[in-house]
Each structure stands twice: as structure tokens, then as C-alpha cells.
Design a protein around this motif. Structure first.
Motif, PDB file in Angstrom:
ATOM      1  N   VAL A   1      54.827 -50.192 -30.752  1.00  0.00           N
ATOM      2  CA  VAL A   1      54.382 -50.425 -32.131  1.00  0.00           C
ATOM      3  C   VAL A   1      55.333 -51.349 -32.881  1.00  0.00           C
ATOM      4  N   SER A   2      56.642 -51.252 -32.616  1.00  0.00           N
ATOM      5  CA  SER A   2      57.591 -52.083 -33.380  1.00  0.00           C
ATOM      6  C   SER A   2      57.544 -53.529 -32.903  1.00  0.00           C
ATOM      7  N   GLY A   3      57.499 -53.741 -31.569  1.00  0.00           N
ATOM      8  CA  GLY A   3      57.389 -55.104 -31.052  1.00  0.00           C
ATOM      9  C   GLY A   3      56.077 -55.741 -31.485  1.00  0.00           C
TER      10      GLY A   3
ATOM     11  N   ILE B   1      57.653 -60.429 -24.723  1.00  0.00           N
ATOM     12  CA  ILE B   1      58.038 -60.004 -23.374  1.00  0.00           C
ATOM     13  C   ILE B   1      57.829 -58.504 -23.201  1.00  0.00           C
ATOM     14  N   GLU B   2      57.193 -58.114 -22.110  1.00  0.00           N
ATOM     15  CA  GLU B   2      56.998 -56.696 -21.786  1.00  0.00           C
ATOM     16  C   GLU B   2      57.354 -56.439 -20.321  1.00  0.00           C
ATOM     17  N   LYS B   3      58.199 -55.427 -20.139  1.00  0.00           N
ATOM     18  CA  LYS B   3      58.661 -55.060 -18.800  1.00  0.00           C
ATOM     19  C   LYS B   3      57.531 -54.486 -17.924  1.00  0.00           C
TER      20      LYS B   3
ATOM     21  N   GLY C   1      48.917 -41.130 -32.803  1.00  0.00           N
ATOM     22  CA  GLY C   1      48.411 -42.027 -33.841  1.00  0.00           C
ATOM     23  C   GLY C   1      48.560 -41.526 -35.269  1.00  0.00           C
ATOM     24  N   LEU C   2      49.477 -40.597 -35.483  1.00  0.00           N
ATOM     25  CA  LEU C   2      49.694 -40.136 -36.855  1.00  0.00           C
ATOM     26  C   LEU C   2      50.770 -41.027 -37.485  1.00  0.00           C
ATOM     27  N   PHE C   3      50.349 -41.822 -38.464  1.00  0.00           N
ATOM     28  CA  PHE C   3      51.197 -42.842 -39.086  1.00  0.00           C
ATOM     29  C   PHE C   3      51.807 -42.205 -40.333  1.00  0.00           C
TER      30      PHE C   3
ATOM     31  N   GLY D   1      67.123 -48.059 -22.466  1.00  0.00           N
ATOM     32  CA  GLY D   1      68.341 -48.494 -23.155  1.00  0.00           C
ATOM     33  C   GLY D   1      68.653 -49.975 -23.013  1.00  0.00           C
ATOM     34  N   ASP D   2      67.703 -50.780 -22.546  1.00  0.00           N
ATOM     35  CA  ASP D   2      67.994 -52.215 -22.373  1.00  0.00           C
ATOM     36  C   ASP D   2      68.381 -52.866 -23.698  1.00  0.00           C
ATOM     37  N   GLY D   3      67.649 -52.523 -24.764  1.00  0.00           N
ATOM     38  CA  GLY D   3      67.945 -53.123 -26.073  1.00  0.00           C
ATOM     39  C   GLY D   3      69.349 -52.780 -26.528  1.00  0.00           C
TER      40      GLY D   3
ATOM     41  N   GLY E   1      62.209 -50.279 -34.528  1.00  0.00           N
ATOM     42  CA  GLY E   1      61.612 -49.145 -33.818  1.00  0.00           C
ATOM     43  C   GLY E   1      62.644 -48.194 -33.257  1.00  0.00           C
ATOM     44  N   ALA E   2      62.357 -47.660 -32.078  1.00  0.00           N
ATOM     45  CA  ALA E   2      63.251 -46.668 -31.478  1.00  0.00           C
ATOM     46  C   ALA E   2      64.547 -47.295 -30.973  1.00  0.00           C
ATOM     47  N   ASP E   3      64.645 -48.614 -30.941  1.00  0.00           N
ATOM     48  CA  ASP E   3      65.929 -49.250 -30.593  1.00  0.00           C
ATOM     49  C   ASP E   3      66.953 -49.102 -31.714  1.00  0.00           C
TER      50      ASP E   3
ATOM     51  N   GLY F   1      59.413 -39.623 -38.413  1.00  0.00           N
ATOM     52  CA  GLY F   1      58.260 -40.301 -37.826  1.00  0.00           C
ATOM     53  C   GLY F   1      58.679 -41.409 -36.877  1.00  0.00           C
ATOM     54  N   GLY F   2      57.734 -41.789 -36.004  1.00  0.00           N
ATOM     55  CA  GLY F   2      58.004 -42.841 -35.024  1.00  0.00           C
ATOM     56  C   GLY F   2      57.159 -44.077 -35.264  1.00  0.00           C
ATOM     57  N   LEU F   3      55.853 -43.879 -35.467  1.00  0.00           N
ATOM     58  CA  LEU F   3      54.955 -45.043 -35.562  1.00  0.00           C
ATOM     59  C   LEU F   3      55.163 -45.821 -36.855  1.00  0.00           C
ATOM     60  N   ALA F   4      55.185 -45.111 -37.995  1.00  0.00           N
ATOM     61  CA  ALA F   4      55.326 -45.835 -39.269  1.00  0.00           C
ATOM     62  C   ALA F   4      56.706 -46.497 -39.373  1.00  0.00           C
TER      63      ALA F   4
HETATM   64  C1  FAD Z   1      52.922 -38.173 -26.537  1.00  0.00           C
HETATM   65  C2  FAD Z   1      53.497 -38.873 -27.731  1.00  0.00           C
HETATM   66  C3  FAD Z   1      52.901 -38.676 -28.978  1.00  0.00           C
HETATM   67  C4  FAD Z   1      53.435 -39.304 -30.114  1.00  0.00           C
HETATM   68  N1  FAD Z   1      52.776 -39.168 -31.297  1.00  0.00           N
HETATM   69  C5  FAD Z   1      53.266 -39.769 -32.402  1.00  0.00           C
HETATM   70  C6  FAD Z   1      52.564 -39.689 -33.644  1.00  0.00           C
HETATM   71  O1  FAD Z   1      51.452 -39.177 -33.744  1.00  0.00           O
HETATM   72  N2  FAD Z   1      53.170 -40.228 -34.748  1.00  0.00           N
HETATM   73  C7  FAD Z   1      54.388 -40.852 -34.678  1.00  0.00           C
HETATM   74  O2  FAD Z   1      54.895 -41.290 -35.714  1.00  0.00           O
HETATM   75  N3  FAD Z   1      55.045 -41.007 -33.498  1.00  0.00           N
HETATM   76  C8  FAD Z   1      54.508 -40.494 -32.357  1.00  0.00           C
HETATM   77  N4  FAD Z   1      55.150 -40.675 -31.159  1.00  0.00           N
HETATM   78  C9  FAD Z   1      56.376 -41.490 -31.115  1.00  0.00           C
HETATM   79  C10 FAD Z   1      56.033 -42.996 -31.101  1.00  0.00           C
HETATM   80  O3  FAD Z   1      55.116 -43.246 -30.070  1.00  0.00           O
HETATM   81  C11 FAD Z   1      57.310 -43.829 -30.903  1.00  0.00           C
HETATM   82  O4  FAD Z   1      58.205 -43.512 -31.934  1.00  0.00           O
HETATM   83  C12 FAD Z   1      57.009 -45.327 -30.976  1.00  0.00           C
HETATM   84  O5  FAD Z   1      56.071 -45.686 -29.986  1.00  0.00           O
HETATM   85  C13 FAD Z   1      58.280 -46.168 -30.800  1.00  0.00           C
HETATM   86  O6  FAD Z   1      57.886 -47.503 -30.894  1.00  0.00           O
HETATM   87  P1  FAD Z   1      58.732 -48.670 -30.211  1.00  0.00           P
HETATM   88  O7  FAD Z   1      57.953 -49.912 -30.394  1.00  0.00           O
HETATM   89  O8  FAD Z   1      60.111 -48.626 -30.720  1.00  0.00           O
HETATM   90  O9  FAD Z   1      58.799 -48.264 -28.654  1.00  0.00           O
HETATM   91  P2  FAD Z   1      57.640 -48.100 -27.592  1.00  0.00           P
HETATM   92  O10 FAD Z   1      56.335 -47.889 -28.249  1.00  0.00           O
HETATM   93  O11 FAD Z   1      58.066 -47.056 -26.632  1.00  0.00           O
HETATM   94  O12 FAD Z   1      57.636 -49.510 -26.823  1.00  0.00           O
HETATM   95  C14 FAD Z   1      58.779 -50.017 -26.167  1.00  0.00           C
HETATM   96  C15 FAD Z   1      58.326 -51.035 -25.122  1.00  0.00           C
HETATM   97  O13 FAD Z   1      59.431 -51.837 -24.712  1.00  0.00           O
HETATM   98  C16 FAD Z   1      59.309 -52.109 -23.317  1.00  0.00           C
HETATM   99  N5  FAD Z   1      60.610 -52.493 -22.768  1.00  0.00           N
HETATM  100  C17 FAD Z   1      61.680 -51.698 -22.516  1.00  0.00           C
HETATM  101  N6  FAD Z   1      62.706 -52.428 -22.034  1.00  0.00           N
HETATM  102  C18 FAD Z   1      62.288 -53.709 -21.973  1.00  0.00           C
HETATM  103  C19 FAD Z   1      62.907 -54.924 -21.559  1.00  0.00           C
HETATM  104  N7  FAD Z   1      64.165 -54.966 -21.112  1.00  0.00           N
HETATM  105  N8  FAD Z   1      62.168 -56.069 -21.606  1.00  0.00           N
HETATM  106  C20 FAD Z   1      60.871 -56.050 -22.044  1.00  0.00           C
HETATM  107  N9  FAD Z   1      60.248 -54.910 -22.453  1.00  0.00           N
HETATM  108  C21 FAD Z   1      60.948 -53.762 -22.435  1.00  0.00           C
HETATM  109  C22 FAD Z   1      58.780 -50.795 -22.770  1.00  0.00           C
HETATM  110  O14 FAD Z   1      58.211 -50.966 -21.476  1.00  0.00           O
HETATM  111  C23 FAD Z   1      57.763 -50.404 -23.849  1.00  0.00           C
HETATM  112  O15 FAD Z   1      56.492 -50.963 -23.562  1.00  0.00           O
HETATM  113  C24 FAD Z   1      54.608 -40.110 -29.993  1.00  0.00           C
HETATM  114  C25 FAD Z   1      55.190 -40.338 -28.732  1.00  0.00           C
HETATM  115  C26 FAD Z   1      54.619 -39.734 -27.612  1.00  0.00           C
HETATM  116  C27 FAD Z   1      55.212 -40.024 -26.251  1.00  0.00           C
END
Ligand code: FAD
Length: 472
Positions: free
Chosen positions: A30-32, A49-51, A64-66, A216-218, A430-432, A443-446
Motif C-alpha cells: 500500500v505504501s509503495g 520495483i517488486e521482489k 482492508g480496514l483503512f 528488512g531490505d529497506g 509504510g512498514a519500513d 493501523g497499517g493501511l492508512a
Molecule cells: C492478514 C492481514 C490483515 C491485515 N489487515 C489490515 C487491516 O484491515 N487494516 C490495516 O490497517 N492493516 C492491516 N494489515 C496490515 C497491512 O497490510 C500492512 O500494514 C501494510 O500492507 C504495510 O504496507 P507496506 O506497503 O509498508 O508493505 P507491504 O504491503 O507488505 O508491501 C511491501 C512489498 O515490498 C516488497 N519488497 C520487499 N523487499 C523488496 C526489495 N528488496 N525490492 C523490491 N520489493 C521488495 C515485498 O515483496 C512486498 O510486496 C493486515 C496485514 C495482514 C497480513
């Protein structure tokens, strides 16, 4: 989806090296996605870029709860160790981000859900449709998405970020030049070394409840160019799940989460309580991870078994009989007409059942007499002791969905060094990143979507001006 390309399928991935991109975004969660779409819509050229073979990260597995904190005061009450300046901008930007998502035409609930994870506010939305819309918008605006391509290193010229090194699925390395790089690789939950460094040996016992690519790549790439980390590096988000489990696949992540655990009594292997259960499952999950062996049992009565353990925890998450799902997945479970009889079998599971019975008696007595502690552990006013027979006992274990600490940023998404100075051309989201959640969870998505917008707009501006200044 037809626009996604694996780098190895390009006739010559190295042709990309001759090109200079304005911004390279790493990760398609979601963050990317928010970062890449923000860059692409600003008119800048984005290489994304996606791994993994499939884009979407943990976001594509999510419910999907934002949601996030409703206001700064509620945020600080729940997360006193959080970064207030990041939280202030997050909460301020939430309505605009939600309006942007609504404007895409994807399904978003009309009414908000209050009290998410005890204190938050948010809307259920079609997260997979949002991720698809982001990919289509990026490619429609001239961006390029490469899947099965791993970012391995940030390239600098000692003053600023100048590009990124990438690896194809076949192990071929190539460099691309860029004015700015956005780290959005999803945290370090999948890397045992980083986890044990920050969380200690019990981190080996955490079941992974995440996409597999966030290792942990980021964080490592940022550290290598001087980035600092935040507070809360040992804290994480996840949910208790039954134990033992025959399998634990992404399809199990939601039905096996014990969202109702705040209505139970949680005991460790020694048969003692160790935290106030009413704090919520994501807190109990972290607390259990710190107990010897990271093993526990939930003790609850029949009212909880047939109500909270079967109800939809949040709208749109679906009603599931979580006890039936747990036993079907192989978990140890016991039920009987007295608490003592329900607890007797846990001796054979390796728990102290006699001590567990005494803990339950003392806990009930504390509630009856209005004591705020039982055996030195807080008892909340809203605590619900098991009252209605039959009684139920379920063995549980902790999981990790994503890490709450991470790369230090400012409220423009700029990555900071140990002195608080921005690293020119490096942004994260995002989570990085860390700071917004710290033990308490906002929260994670918002937060991912909104910090992705910060990083995307700052990165595009940086690439256009060649300066880290004036990013907001
Ligand atoms: C079952 C489940 C239910 C959830 N429900 C909710 C919810 O309802 N509401 C909410 O707020 N949060 C929820 N979350 C949490 C939310 O999904 C995460 O907080 C959010 O997806 C984090 O977003 P992100 O973009 O930081 O990371 P991610 O969505 O995890 O994406 C990171 C991406 O980076 C890629 N990547 C990693 N390393 C590299 C690299 N070196 N080069 C290229 N690509 C790379 C990975 O393959 C991945 O595709 C839930 C999580 C899970 C697992």
C-alpha cells in the motif's frame, strides 16, 4: 496487470541502466503504491520495483480496514511513545487521503467504524481494487513496474542518492540511475537475524503472518547509507493464533486471529497472568511473545465462546467460529463445566494447571472485591471473569504481521540520519518506517498509504529540483 514485467524477461535489463529515472519506488504494497501513483501523477518518471512475482505485499492479504487514531489526544493516550509530529500530519492528512481513494471509484464504506482496535476510526475499503487502480494509473502515466526484481543497494555519490542496484530472479545485477529513491519494502518481520537483534531470542517463536518478501531490505539499505532507526524497534503488530497449527498459510491469517482475546484470561506456561487482557489482542500478542516459551492459554466462558469468538471483529472482516476454526487447524482445546476441570488437561500440554486454577480464583476474587490488581498484575474495571459454564481453554501463540519500529523519517517522508539531517534523495514509507506505532498500534493501511503520499511527493519534488530542501 498485463503491464507488470519481470526484469529477467526484458531482452536486456541493462538497457534500464542507460536511462535515468526521476524516482525509483521499491515495493508494491500500500505504501509503495501510494508513493508510485503520487510520483506518476506529478508528471515525474517512476520505475517501480517488486521482489515477488505477485505485486501487493501484505496489503493484498489484508482485511482492508483503512483506519487510524481519530485525533492526536487519543493517539497519545494509546501510543504515548509515538512520534507526535508524524501522528499530527497523519491525522491531518487522513480525510484528504480517504477522499482521494473515494475519487478512484473503488468501493469504500459510507459509514465509519469507531473503536477500531479499541480507539481508532476507519472505513472498510476494497484494498485489492485500490492496489490495481494504483498499478493501472502508474503505467498509464508512463511508469514502469518490474516484478521478480529485488533492490539490493542504494547507490550514492557521497553527497546524495543517485540510484539503486537491482537483482533479477536469475541473479543478474544491474544499476539504475535516479534522482530519488523511495523505500517501501514492508518492514523486517521476515528476517530472523533482524528480529533477534531487536526483540531477543523469543522472536524465533513468532509465527510469520505477512507476505514473505518483507525481510528488512529497506532497513538494511537505509542503514548502509547512514539512516537512523526509531524507537520501538522491539515492538510489532500481530495477533494471537491457536497452537499448535498443522499449517499457517495466508488464507488462515484472518480466520485464526483471536480478535476476541480481550474478553478472556490469558495465562502463560507457569499458569499466571502477566498483563491486562482488556488492552486488545495486538497488545496481548506482544506480551505473550515475551513470556517463557511464548506459550499461553486463553480461558473464557460460554458467553464469550458463542458471542465474541464467533462475531465479526470489525465490519467486513467476516463472522467466523474461531474456536471451530482453531480446533480444525490442530489446536489444543478443552471444555468442561468447571474452570478447574477445563484447566486440568493443560498439565499434559506442559502448563501448570494447579497454579492456573489458583490464578483464576484469585482473579475472580479481585474483580468481586474491586481490587485493581491480582497477583501483582492489573485488573481493568471492564475485565470480564469467566462466569457462565461450560468453560473453555484454548492454547495460543504469538505472530508477527509487521514491525512497528524502523527507518527514521520526518513528516515529509525524508529519511533522517543519526543527527536528524535528511539523507539527500532518500525517502521511506509504510512498514519500513517507525515512529507512528510503538507498542500501541495506529493501523497499517492508512499510515502506509498516507506516508507513501508524503514520500512520493517529496521524492518527485527532490528529483525535479535536485535538492532535499523545501520538501513540503
Ligand atoms: C492478514 C492481514 C490483515 C491485515 N489487515 C489490515 C487491516 O484491515 N487494516 C490495516 O490497517 N492493516 C492491516 N494489515 C496490515 C497491512 O497490510 C500492512 O500494514 C501494510 O500492507 C504495510 O504496507 P507496506 O506497503 O509498508 O508493505 P507491504 O504491503 O507488505 O508491501 C511491501 C512489498 O515490498 C516488497 N519488497 C520487499 N523487499 C523488496 C526489495 N528488496 N525490492 C523490491 N520489493 C521488495 C515485498 O515483496 C512486498 O510486496 C493486515 C496485514 C495482514 C497480513
Amino acid at each position: 496487470m498485463s503491464n507488470d514485467i519481470a526484469a529477467s524477461t526484458l531482452l536486456a535489463p541493462t538497457m534500464l541502466t542507460e536511462d535515468t529515472w526521476d524516482v525509483v519506488v521499491l515495493g508494491t504494497g500500500v505504501s509503495g503504491s501510494a508513493a508510485a501513483v503520487t510520483v506518476a501523477r506529478s508528471g515525474a518518471r517512476v520505475l517501480w520495483i517488486e521482489k515477488s512475482a505477485e505485486p501487493g505485499g501484505s496489503a493484498a492479504l489484508s482485511a482492508g480496514l483503512f483506519w487510524t487514531a481519530p485525533n492526536v489526544r487519543a493517539y497519545l493516550d494509546r501510543i504515548p511513545l509515538g512520534n507526535q509530529s508524524l501522528a499530527e500530519r497523519l491525522i491531518t492528512d487522513y480525510p484528504e487521503a480517504l477522499a482521494e481513494i473515494r475519487s478512484t471509484g473503488i468501493t469504500v464504506a459510507d459509514t465509519p467504524k469507531h473503536g477500531v482496535m479499541t480507539f481508532g476510526i476507519g472505513y472498510k475499503l476494497d484494498i485489492r481494487a485500490l492496489l490495481t487502480w494504483c498499478r493501472e494509473t502508474v503505467t498509464a502515466n508512463g511508469g514502469m513496474l518490474l516484478t521478480q526484481t529485488t533492490a539490493t543497494e542504494i547507490i550514492t555519490d557521497d553527497e546524495r542518492v543517485t540510484g539503486v542496484r537491482l537483482r533479477t530472479a536469475e541473479g543478474e545485477y544491474f544499476d539504475v540511475h535516479a534522482g530519488a529513491v523511495v523505500l517501501a519494502t514492508g518492514g523486517f518481520q521476515g528476517d530472523p537475524e533482524e528480529l533477534s537483534r531487536h526483540m531477543g531470542p523469543n522472536s524465533d517463536r513468532l509465527k510469520l503472518r505477512s507476505n514473505a518478501g518483507s525481510v528488512g531490505d529497506g532497513l538494511r539499505m537505509a542503514r548502509a547509507v547512514g539512516a537512523a532507526a526509531t524507537k520501538g524497534m522491539s515492538t510489532f503488530y500481530g495477533h494471537l493464533v491457536p497452537a499448535p497449527l498443522r499449517n499457517f498459510e495466508p488464507a488462515d491469517y484472518l480466520p485464526l486471529a483471536q480478535f476476541y482475546s480481550s474478553h478472556t484470561v490469558l495465562l502463560n506456561g507457569a499458569g499466571v497472568r502477566f498483563c491486562d487482557e482488556t488492552q486488545g489482542d495486538e497488545i496481548l500478542n506482544q506480551e505473550l511473545a515475551r513470556q517463557p516459551g511464548a506459550r499461553g492459554v486463553l480461558v473464557f466462558d460460554d458467553a464469550v465462546r458463542w458471542n465474541a469468538a464467533r462475531e465479526e471483529p470489525e465490519p467486513g472482516l467476516g463472522a467466523v467460529d474461531r474456536i471451530a476454526a482453531a480446533t480444525g487447524a490442530g489446536a489444543r482445546y478443552s471444555t468442561a463445566n468447571t474452570v478447574e476441570a477445563a484447566l486440568a488437561p493443560i498439565e499434559a500440554w506442559g502448563f501448570d494447571s494447579a497454579r492456573a486454577s489458583r490464578t483464576l480464583m484469585d482473579y475472580r476474587r479481585a474483580i468481586e472485591t474491586g481490587r485493581r490488581f491480582a497477583d501483582g498484575v492489573p485488573v481493568a474495571e471492564s475485565a470480564s471473569p469467566p462466569m457462565t459454564a461450560p468453560f473453555h481453554v484454548l492454547e495460543v501463540q504469538p505472530t508477527i504481521t509487521f514491525t512497528l519500529g524502523g527507518i527514521r523519517i520526518d513528516a515529509s517522508g525524508r529519511v533522517l540520519d543519526h543527527d536528524g539531517a535528511p539523507i539527500a534523495g532518500l525517502f521511506a514509507a509504510g512498514a519500513d518506517i517507525g515512529g507512528i506505532s510503538n507498542y500501541g498500534y495506529a493501523g497499517g493501511l492508512a499510515p502506509g498509504y498516507i506516508t507513501g503520499r508524503w514520500a512520493g511527493s517529496s521524492a518527485a519534488r527532490h528529483a525535479a529540483t535536485g535538492t532535499a530542501a523545501g520538501n513540503r
